[in-house]
Design an enzyme around this catalytic site. Structure first.
Site, PDB file in Angstrom:
ATOM      1  N   GLU A  45       0.715  -1.382   0.209  1.00  0.00           N
ATOM      2  CA  GLU A  45      -0.156   0.271  -0.016  1.00  0.00           C
ATOM      3  C   GLU A  45       1.056   1.309  -0.397  1.00  0.00           C
ATOM      4  O   GLU A  45       1.813   1.364   0.354  1.00  0.00           O
ATOM      5  CB  GLU A  45      -0.828   0.269   1.587  1.00  0.00           C
ATOM      6  CG  GLU A  45      -1.725   1.372   1.204  1.00  0.00           C
ATOM      7  CD  GLU A  45      -2.802   1.304   2.280  1.00  0.00           C
ATOM      8  OE1 GLU A  45      -3.495   2.136   2.186  1.00  0.00           O
ATOM      9  OE2 GLU A  45      -2.958   0.096   3.266  1.00  0.00           O
ATOM     10  N   ARG A 269       6.016 -12.737   9.814  1.00  0.00           N
ATOM     11  CA  ARG A 269       6.835 -11.591   9.088  1.00  0.00           C
ATOM     12  C   ARG A 269       8.119 -11.091   9.879  1.00  0.00           C
ATOM     13  O   ARG A 269       7.950 -12.504  11.296  1.00  0.00           O
ATOM     14  CB  ARG A 269       5.847 -10.531   9.731  1.00  0.00           C
ATOM     15  CG  ARG A 269       5.358 -10.387  11.660  1.00  0.00           C
ATOM     16  CD  ARG A 269       3.877  -9.348  11.770  1.00  0.00           C
ATOM     17  NE  ARG A 269       5.102  -7.833  11.243  1.00  0.00           N
ATOM     18  CZ  ARG A 269       3.938  -6.759  10.865  1.00  0.00           C
ATOM     19  NH1 ARG A 269       2.484  -7.523  11.635  1.00  0.00           N
ATOM     20  NH2 ARG A 269       4.579  -5.686  10.474  1.00  0.00           N
ATOM     21  N   LYS A 279       3.638   1.261  10.826  1.00  0.00           N
ATOM     22  CA  LYS A 279       4.077   2.129   9.473  1.00  0.00           C
ATOM     23  C   LYS A 279       3.877   3.594  10.510  1.00  0.00           C
ATOM     24  O   LYS A 279       4.761   4.540   9.934  1.00  0.00           O
ATOM     25  CB  LYS A 279       3.497   2.060   8.471  1.00  0.00           C
ATOM     26  CG  LYS A 279       3.947   2.847   7.471  1.00  0.00           C
ATOM     27  CD  LYS A 279       2.632   2.123   6.042  1.00  0.00           C
ATOM     28  CE  LYS A 279       3.315   1.269   5.931  1.00  0.00           C
ATOM     29  NZ  LYS A 279       2.789   0.084   4.494  1.00  0.00           N
TER      30      LYS A 279
END
Length: 568
Positions: A45, A269, A279
């Site tokens: 994104e 992850r 983020k």
């Protein structure tokens, strides 16, 4: 190879590499599920810069496809115009290429807005989607908990005709933000909360970077993602473990539509000690000026790591070292530093640099004489040849390499002691010169011309070799020494009552404004790597000019990770 269950833990696949993803693909190839094709995608994104965690996903998606002779698409999940910017798109493209990968096709989820809308209409016609007038807060309240079922919306049983009309009017822009959404009609009592009538579309009267004002309804990630994979013919949709609970929804959508059905596969992850991966928190660091930007060398962003001097190959090697598993864990940042050292030790030219200089005057060296010493560019690659280093009467050495009153195990320079200057001569300190305040300003030494480039003919030995630069030839440089951005290794060590900013390291950067480097660094371009002998690995910063070089410390020479492995 025997077929591997899709939820197995570890299996050896193509290219001899060991991870469960390749085991799944081998099973698909054996069964003919995708006709032997392997097509992956990396779908960021564009609402921020990529960080080291994304590097793992990039390497896995591109690397897996490459091992099987397949393809990988880069696709921007640009479904939220309130957070996405062209700056982030450009940065992501640059980062993926810098990391060493290229894509088969470049796509945007916005390329598929019309098709996604038509498929949503199809779900309404099938009676499995409806327009809901509840607010976002009411939807959350009615969704239930892990132990209690959700409550159906009072608008859940609207007729197909009414839903089609309302959805068309949503697209036409008749309704305000937040007034209506489109939801899938699945199961409000499902133990998987993602199945409790998830939202497919929300109203956002916002201009989109690529589609402008053509749309005022935008698809949610869960709706756009699987269908975009299907449109592109993706075979293996590889993502991180937090999407595992979303996989049944992924499957449900493509099955309802009767379209190409990729296989979603989840892996653990990457979490790294002393490193912020959120983020939201990274944006806060940038917006509030706690760092100098997204490419600040203290940031875990790929642009930050690049500016710090971490080679892309070191990042790829690091990802390979962490492995591919289904179990979440935390990796020591020392492992990344180890990978950087391994690569830079092999590839970086050597340079002598003095960060905190102390002047050395060779009292018995001819006043106007300049000699040239030939030393290897990189001992790890002798085929690269040699470089010429000038030597003269006045030199600089490191302050730490001299002590006026040394302790017993200090073998570097001190009054009356002899040391070797790297590649040059033996020198002995005869006199210490100080200013009125008692600060050392100069060391007066003598050199032994018989020791040029080697040992003393009389067999005497020295216990230390020091690096140096010629004062008349050295280049002035600014050197930025970076440390970890956080003072604690992980979130578990942070007090819940404190903000993460309370754990920022106040000493994460030290700027040495006047260091000296040998003249072979003249004209070095940004991102040129060097090993400063006896000090560490450094890279040329983009702030460098023709008049003054600027270096960033990448990592020290000390290998903490290798030491950690010996203690385990």
């Amino acid at each position: 190879m025997a077929a591997t269950p899709e939820n197995s833990t570890l299996e050896t696949g193509a290219a001899g590499k060991s991870n469960f993803i390749r085991g799944i693909i081998d099973a698909h190839n054996a069964s003919g599920r995708f006709g032997g094709r392997v097509a992956t995608r990396f779908p960021p994104e564009p609402n921020g810069y990529l960080h080291i965690g994304h590097a793992k996903s990039i390497c896995i998606n591109f690397g897996t496809a490459d091992d099987y002779g397949g393809t990988t698409n880069l696709r921007f999940d640009d479904t939220n115009p309130t957070k996405e910017e062209q700056e982030y798109i450009d940065a992501i493209i640059a980062d993926v290429r810098w990391l060493g990968f290229d894509w088969e096709n470049l796509h945007y989820a916005s390329d598929y807005f019309e098709q996604l809308y038509q498929w949503a209409v199809q779900l309404i016609r099938q009676g499995v989607a409806y327009v809901d007038d509840l607010s976002a807060e009411e939807i959350r309240e009615n969704r239930g908990t892990l132990t209690e079922p959700g409550k159906p919306s009072p608008y859940r049983d609207r007729s197909i005709a009414e839903n089609l009309d309302l959805f068309e009017r949503m697209r036409a822009g008749e309704f305000a933000n937040g007034s209506r959404v489109l939801r899938a009609k699945i199961d409000m009592s499902s133990p998987n909360i993602n199945f409790r009538d998830p939202v497919l579309y929300r109203i956002l009267h916002e201009e989109h970077p690529r589609t402008g004002d053509a749309w005022c309804i935008y698809p949610m990630y869960d709706w756009a993602h699987g269908q975009s994979d299907s449109i592109e013919g993706i075979t293996h949709s590889i993502c991180t473990l937090e999407f595992e609970d979303h996989r049944p929804l992924y499957d449900w959508f493509v099955d309802q539509l009767g379209i190409h059905h990729p296989q979603q596969i989840e892996f653990a992850r990457l979490n790294l000690t002393y490193t912020i991966m959120s983020k939201r928190k990274l944006i806060k660091l940038v917006k509030e000026g706690h760092v100098r930007g997204w490419d600040d060398p203290r940031m875990p962003t790929l642009s930050g790591l690049r500016r710090r001097g971490i080679p892309p190959k070191a990042i790829r090697d690091f990802v390979d070292m962490t492995g591919v598993t289904k179990a979440n864990g935390v990796v020591e940042i020392e492992m990344l530093e180890y990978a950087a050292r391994q690569e830079l030790n092999h590839s970086a030219p050597r340079l002598m640099a003095v960060l905190r200089p102390i002047k050395v005057v060779l009292t018995n060296y001819p006043e106007d004489q300049v000699e040239e010493f030939e030393v290897l560019i990189n001992p790890e690659q002798p085929e690269l040849g040699t470089r010429i280093v000038p030597f003269s009467k006045v030199l600089y050495i490191e302050q730490d390499d001299f002590m006026e009153e040394p302790p017993p195990k200090f073998f570097r320079l001190s009054p009356g002691r002899e040391v070797r200057l790297r590649g040059a001569y033996f020198v002995r300190c005869d006199e210490v010169i100080k200013d009125a305040a008692g600060n050392i300003t100069e060391l007066r030494c003598t050199y032994d011309p018989a020791t040029r480039g080697g040992d003393a003919p009389d067999g005497r030995k020295v216990k230390s070799t020091l690096h140096w630069v010629s004062a008349a030839h050295a280049l002035e440089a600014e050197v930025r020494l970076y440390e970890r951005l956080l003072t604690v290794a992980g979130a578990g060590e942070m007090d819940e009552d404190k903000d993460f900013l309370d754990y920022l390291n106040p000493h994460s950067i030290e700027i040495i404004e006047r260091a000296w480097v040998e003249p072979n660094a003249q004209g070095a371009a940004p991102e040129t790597h060097y090993q400063f002998e006896r000090i560490g690995y450094f890279t040329v910063d983009p702030d460098s000019t023709a008049d003054k070089l600027v270096f960033n410390r990448t990592v020290t020479l000390k290998d903490d990770w290798a030491k950690l492995q010996k203690t385990k």
